[in-house]
Design an enzyme around this catalytic site. Structure first.
Site, PDB file in Angstrom:
ATOM      1  N   GLU A   1       0.810  -1.227   0.000  1.00  0.00           N
ATOM      2  CA  GLU A   1       0.000   0.000   0.000  1.00  0.00           C
ATOM      3  C   GLU A   1       0.841   1.274   0.000  1.00  0.00           C
ATOM      4  O   GLU A   1       0.560   2.226   0.725  1.00  0.00           O
ATOM      5  CB  GLU A   1      -1.002  -0.038   1.162  1.00  0.00           C
ATOM      6  CG  GLU A   1      -2.001  -1.155   0.918  1.00  0.00           C
ATOM      7  CD  GLU A   1      -3.044  -1.316   1.978  1.00  0.00           C
ATOM      8  OE1 GLU A   1      -3.426  -0.317   2.590  1.00  0.00           O
ATOM      9  OE2 GLU A   1      -3.467  -2.462   2.179  1.00  0.00           O
ATOM     10  N   GLY A   2       1.865   1.230  -0.833  1.00  0.00           N
ATOM     11  CA  GLY A   2       2.747   2.389  -0.985  1.00  0.00           C
ATOM     12  C   GLY A   2       3.997   2.237  -0.143  1.00  0.00           C
ATOM     13  O   GLY A   2       3.919   2.138   1.076  1.00  0.00           O
TER      14      GLY A   2
END
Ligand SMILES: Cc1cc2nc3c(=O)[nH]c(=O)nc-3n(C[C@H](O)[C@H](O)[C@H](O)COP(=O)(O)OP(=O)(O)OC[C@H]3O[C@@H](n4cnc5c(N)ncnc54)[C@H](O)[C@@H]3O)c2cc1C
Length: 401
Positions: A381-382
């Protein structure tokens, strides 16, 4: 912010702690030792479903239409927790085993998208079976591709309109629980040259012709759940499987929908990192005590610093969640919580490895497992770099790239 924990949350945390000790950690250690995900047919999953876990937050088809909140659910988990409460739960779950937490049945990552963007008919079709599941059920969200990770706007999986349906072609990788999911929310593009605005999300149900080539990836940690690659080859889905219906996409909402998941998800990953760091710290303290290392002021200082940083990271998570609960923008806080917590979690496990010395090098100590498990908190998620880019752009007033 109010830091008090209400009675229901305290009791639930106790239950998580008890089950974590007796059930979750042993299953996670076993999966790590065997180097494979917990099998779908493992009785652990059926036990969870019998206890009323793995259910959707969606209240049911009659809610919102003047109804009483959908069909009655026997032994259900009660009202949906707030984001702040969820963060406390996921921190505790990850303390015992983050891989097992992700392996647990449920809608998982795409639930937020479907709740926010799905039509009533889609909620009924795709979330309905998760209201009172008759068996362990999973769903998942597929964004990442072999050539598009951090730059999610660069995905190549294509969606082409064909009569009353869509034809999908492409390849996805590292997708949690993909091969066991009832449906996969697949992010695709109508035109890869047009960036975010051309992206759409589609429900692809298990067994749809053209969906296949499932291959469980080799992972350094978090082995209890599967991260899977798969392909879509002329995979035809009905028009009704376009998330939100065509009208939702008249504005560039396709990519925004995916990003919405991430904004909700970042503090959760951050809280996971705090839980894993806490587990490593507790194990480190035990080891240091048993091996007479606590007489050394430098060791005490390093342990205290790790404890202090974990507490700071937790506060950042709670702040991001508190804003989300009030539907206030939390982009910077969500990114900050993840950038800080993933690093602090890695520091805590790394300190543990140093204290273990050769014991850690043997590869069969819980801290060594946590050291491998926690790395992914900086990736999913990044990545840490991406979080820092987001915060820096925001600081100087640039729009998100
Ligand atoms: C355990 C695990 C589970 C996952 N589960 C899922 C899932 O369920 N669903 C899903 O869709 N994906 C999932 N992913 C994929 C994950 O989201 C990607 O790994 C992540 O987005 C990073 O992409 P990448 O691995 O392609 O790295 P890349 O994007 O290739 O990045 C490589 C390196 O370059 C850096 N970098 C990239 N761009 C920049 C930039 N502009 N400036 C500075 N540095 C940069 C990155 O920070 C990183 O250090 C999972 C990954 C892992 C490891």
């Amino acid at each position: 912010m109010n830091f008090e924990i209400d009675e229901a949350t305290r009791v639930r945390l106790e239950v998580i702690r008890e089950r974590g000790r007796s059930e979750v950690r042993p299953i996670g250690l076993e999966a790590d030792r065997l180097g494979r995900p917990i099998p779908v047919e493992d009785p652990y999953f059926s036990r969870l479903v019998e206890r009323g876990e793995g259910r959707t937050r969606w209240p049911g088809p009659t809610a919102g239409k003047g109804g009483k909140g959908g069909p009655e659910r026997k032994g259900g988990p009660g009202p949906s927790p707030t984001t702040v409460t969820t963060l406390l739960f996921v921190e505790e779950l990850a303390y015992w085993d983050r891989g097992v937490m992700v392996a647990n049945p449920g809608v998982g990552l795409p639930e937020g998208n479907v709740l926010a963007m799905g039509t009533e008919e889609q909620k009924e079709r795709f979330l309905g079976p998760f209201l009172s599941p008759d068996r362990p059920r999973w769903a998942c969200f597929a964004m990442t591709e072999p050539g598009a990770g951090s730059d999610a706007a660069a995905i190549q999986t294509s969606a082409r309109r064909d009569g009353d349906g869509w034809i999908l072609n492409g390849a996805k990788c590292f997708i949690g629980n993909a091969s066991r999911s009832d449906w996969i929310l697949v992010q695709a593009t109508l035109d890869p040259t047009k960036g975010r605005g051309a992206q759409r999300a589609f429900f692809v149900e298990r067994g749809t012709p053209g969906l296949g080539g499932f291959r469980i990836e080799k992972k350094m940690g978090l082995k209890a759940y599967e991260s899977t690659s798969f392909t879509l080859q002329d995979c035809r889905v009905p028009a009704a499987n376009l998330l939100g219906g065509e009208e939702r996409y008249e504005k560039p909402a396709g990519f925004e929908s995916a990003m919405r998941v991430f904004n909700a998800g970042r503090p959760i990953v951050a809280a996971n990192a705090v839980g894993m760091g806490r587990a490593a710290l507790d194990e480190s303290l035990d080891f240091a005590r048993e091996h007479d290392l606590l007489g050394d002021a430098r060791t005490r200082d390093r342990l205290e610093r790790a404890a202090r940083k974990l507490k700071m990271a937790r506060l950042l998570c709670l702040r991001a969640g508190w804003l989300a609960d009030r539907q206030r923008p939390n982009i910077v806080e969500a990114s900050m919580s993840k950038a800080v917590a993933a690093q602090v979690g890695q520091e805590a496990t790394s300190l543990g490895m140093e204290l273990l010395g050769t014991v850690g090098a043997r590869g069969d100590h819980l801290i060594e497992k946590l050291y491998r498990d926690v790395k992914a908190m900086d990736l999913v998620e990044g990545t840490g770099q991406i979080q820092r880019i987001i915060m820096a752009r925001k600081l100087v007033g640039l729009p998100r790239s």
